[in-house]
Design a protein around this motif. Sequence first.
Motif, short mmCIF file in Angstrom:
data_model
loop_
_atom_site.label_atom_id
_atom_site.label_comp_id
_atom_site.label_asym_id
_atom_site.label_seq_id
_atom_site.Cartn_x
_atom_site.Cartn_y
_atom_site.Cartn_z
N THR A 293 22.02 14.80 71.45
CA THR A 293 22.53 14.45 72.54
C THR A 293 24.25 14.35 72.28
OG1 THR A 293 22.92 12.95 74.68
CG2 THR A 293 22.64 11.99 72.53
N ALA A 294 25.03 14.24 73.54
CA ALA A 294 26.48 14.24 73.19
C ALA A 294 27.05 13.00 73.85
CB ALA A 294 27.04 15.32 73.67
N LEU A 295 27.78 12.04 73.47
CA LEU A 295 28.45 10.99 73.71
C LEU A 295 29.91 11.25 73.80
CD1 LEU A 295 26.89 7.90 71.75
CD2 LEU A 295 26.03 8.90 73.80
N PHE A 296 30.18 11.23 75.20
CA PHE A 296 31.68 11.46 75.51
C PHE A 296 32.37 9.96 75.77
CE2 PHE A 296 30.48 15.67 75.69
CZ PHE A 296 31.49 16.36 75.83
N ILE A 297 33.37 9.85 75.10
CA ILE A 297 33.91 8.10 74.80
C ILE A 297 35.51 8.21 75.23
CG2 ILE A 297 34.25 6.20 73.64
CD1 ILE A 297 32.46 7.59 71.33
N LEU A 298 35.54 7.60 76.63
CA LEU A 298 36.97 7.86 77.10
C LEU A 298 37.64 6.39 77.08
CD1 LEU A 298 39.03 9.30 78.58
CD2 LEU A 298 37.95 8.53 80.70
N PRO A 299 38.54 6.17 76.04
CA PRO A 299 39.26 4.69 75.97
C PRO A 299 40.44 4.62 77.12
CG PRO A 299 40.12 6.31 74.51
CD PRO A 299 38.94 6.92 75.09
N ASP A 300 40.54 3.49 77.61
CA ASP A 300 41.70 3.08 78.36
C ASP A 300 43.01 3.47 77.83
OD1 ASP A 300 39.74 2.02 79.92
OD2 ASP A 300 40.28 -0.10 79.53
N GLU A 301 43.85 3.67 78.79
CA GLU A 301 45.31 4.40 78.33
C GLU A 301 45.85 3.26 77.22
OE1 GLU A 301 49.60 5.83 80.46
OE2 GLU A 301 47.95 5.25 81.56
N GLY A 302 46.24 4.00 76.32
CA GLY A 302 46.77 3.28 74.95
C GLY A 302 45.97 2.69 74.05
N LYS A 303 44.62 2.90 74.24
CA LYS A 303 43.49 2.15 73.57
C LYS A 303 42.68 3.20 72.57
CE LYS A 303 43.64 -1.92 75.16
NZ LYS A 303 43.81 -3.22 74.66
N MET A 304 43.22 4.32 72.31
CA MET A 304 42.71 5.05 71.30
C MET A 304 42.59 4.63 69.95
SD MET A 304 40.72 7.75 70.47
CE MET A 304 40.87 9.19 71.76
N LYS A 305 43.76 4.19 69.65
CA LYS A 305 43.74 3.72 67.97
C LYS A 305 43.14 2.11 67.99
CE LYS A 305 48.25 5.44 66.82
NZ LYS A 305 49.63 4.88 66.22
N TYR A 306 42.89 1.60 68.97
CA TYR A 306 41.92 0.59 68.91
C TYR A 306 40.45 0.75 68.89
CZ TYR A 306 39.40 -3.67 70.55
OH TYR A 306 38.41 -4.71 70.76
N LEU A 307 40.10 1.70 69.70
CA LEU A 307 38.78 2.30 69.71
C LEU A 307 38.40 2.99 68.33
CD1 LEU A 307 36.07 3.67 70.88
CD2 LEU A 307 37.43 5.47 71.69
N GLU A 308 39.32 3.73 67.65
CA GLU A 308 39.24 4.34 66.29
C GLU A 308 38.74 3.09 65.68
OE1 GLU A 308 41.29 8.52 66.43
OE2 GLU A 308 42.36 6.94 66.23
N GLY A 309 39.49 2.22 65.32
CA GLY A 309 39.72 1.03 64.26
C GLY A 309 38.35 0.42 64.67
N ALA A 310 37.78 0.12 65.93
CA ALA A 310 36.52 -0.90 66.20
C ALA A 310 35.39 -0.05 66.14
CB ALA A 310 36.90 -1.55 67.32
N LEU A 311 35.42 1.40 66.45
CA LEU A 311 34.02 1.89 66.66
C LEU A 311 33.37 1.90 65.13
CD1 LEU A 311 32.43 3.86 68.46
CD2 LEU A 311 33.67 5.73 67.66
N LEU A 312 32.12 1.30 65.39
CA LEU A 312 31.22 1.43 64.19
C LEU A 312 29.96 1.85 64.23
CD1 LEU A 312 32.23 -2.37 62.90
CD2 LEU A 312 33.04 -0.13 61.98
N LYS A 313 28.84 1.89 63.27
CA LYS A 313 27.48 2.06 63.46
C LYS A 313 26.87 1.34 64.72
CE LYS A 313 25.10 0.65 60.32
NZ LYS A 313 24.39 0.42 59.03
N GLU A 314 27.19 0.22 64.66
CA GLU A 314 26.68 -0.89 65.56
C GLU A 314 26.98 -0.45 66.96
OE1 GLU A 314 26.44 -2.59 61.68
OE2 GLU A 314 28.18 -1.76 62.67
N SER A 315 28.32 0.28 67.40
CA SER A 315 28.68 0.58 68.52
C SER A 315 27.66 1.55 69.12
CB SER A 315 30.09 0.97 68.56
OG SER A 315 30.81 0.01 67.92
N ILE A 316 27.45 2.63 68.35
CA ILE A 316 26.47 3.86 68.44
C ILE A 316 25.22 3.45 68.58
CG2 ILE A 316 25.96 6.18 67.67
CD1 ILE A 316 28.86 6.21 68.34
#
Length: 446
Positions: A293-316
């Motif tokens: 399957t594919a997960l498309f992840i759309l962060p709020d405006e200006g939140k990409m760096k925050y998403l990248e820093g916080a995204l972990l195995k536990e999130s997936i």
Amino acid sequence: MKSIIYLLLCCVQINCYPLSGDQNNQDDNREDSDLKRKHPFLDKEDKKPTDYDKITSINVDFAFRFYNQIISGTADKNVFLSPLGISTAFAMLALGAKSETQVQLLKGLGVNLSEIKEEEIHEGFHYLLHNRPYAKSEVTMWTEPEVNIGNALFVEENLKPLPEFSKGIKALYEAESFSCNFSNYIEAEEQINDYIMNKTGGKIPHSVDRLDQTTVMVLVNYITFKADWKLAFDTASITEEDFFVDANRTVKVNLMSQEGYYKYLRDDVLSSWVVEIDFRGDGIAETYRDDITALFILPDEGKMKYLEGALLKESISKWVTFFRTSAYEDLHLSIPKFTISSSYDLKDIMEKLGVTDIFNNDADLSGINGERNLKVSKIVHKAVLDIRESGTEEEKVTTLWSWPVFHPVSSTPIIKFNKPYMMVILDKRINIIFLAKMVDPTEGGT
């Protein structure tokens, strides 16, 4: 003096190839190693290794550690890689590594040798590659996602790898072996490039270059992926719209839109919307088995760096668990039609992950040929992916299973991927096959 191994990783194809020079005379009468004794798992068809779940966990952790190293130098660029392909290639290379060199390689993958044995790592990859969705299944009435992982070894005509290494990569990773005349490096490049181009459907036509007469071995690992969306987008729905790259720049993209039933969620912790987009599975309509399957992840405006820093195995894991039990809901979805490709020199990244010895005279790759005269000089990662209305390949969909669409009285939610987002393609065990960040869909390469 150390010879050189030139290591290339090519993902969506991954090419892992070693190069080296002077070779001492080899003993033609080396005894064959007892692979069944060292890897008793090979005698146990379809049996899940005890520590297989650890391999999956290792692969997911490696995916994000590797991704974070890449974005540290390309924060505002498109990113596309195959973590599973990279880890498979390095696991194969570890078969030929000894002493501290092997320890560094495995630690670079995230392996704690106090928790899992080296042979169990290879048995875990063996099990993964020999089961759905990577193993070939019988033809069904539906088009299945095709993940093709393959390995090959191109060996200098005068070099004789140790039987244990040759048989190990064949038995555990099903690697094909080919004799190659590296003294004519131009023809050798053509032979390897033709092989990769054929195996990847022409997606990577030129992957190996700048070989020379010191080359003695090329180790290749590739991954190709082809699938149809379960809900294909109607070509007539494609419109040219703005994509907001950042606060100061917009580009025009072809946006694919449709209303249908999807699984999606709002992750307030990561300030993101997550949409699961299924590929067509096999079986009858009521018993779909979606292995990928594919997960498309759309962060709020200006939140990409925050998403990248916080995204972990536990999130997936949290998202996948939620989607397994949640119902499909009506959604108006829009995503860009695009092609993304990438090419990275990964030597610096691997050194930051603690893998250093393979690049210098301390390298011990004697498990390949019995001599400590090999080292790695370069690692390159290449990847290509097409996303279009039918799925991941430009092929017309002639038969399609669709969910019926019923329009509720209330307005349908709208999720439009018209600003930077991430995409994860993964299997049902949460092995991350491909990981991408789309900053600008009009920039196909990085």
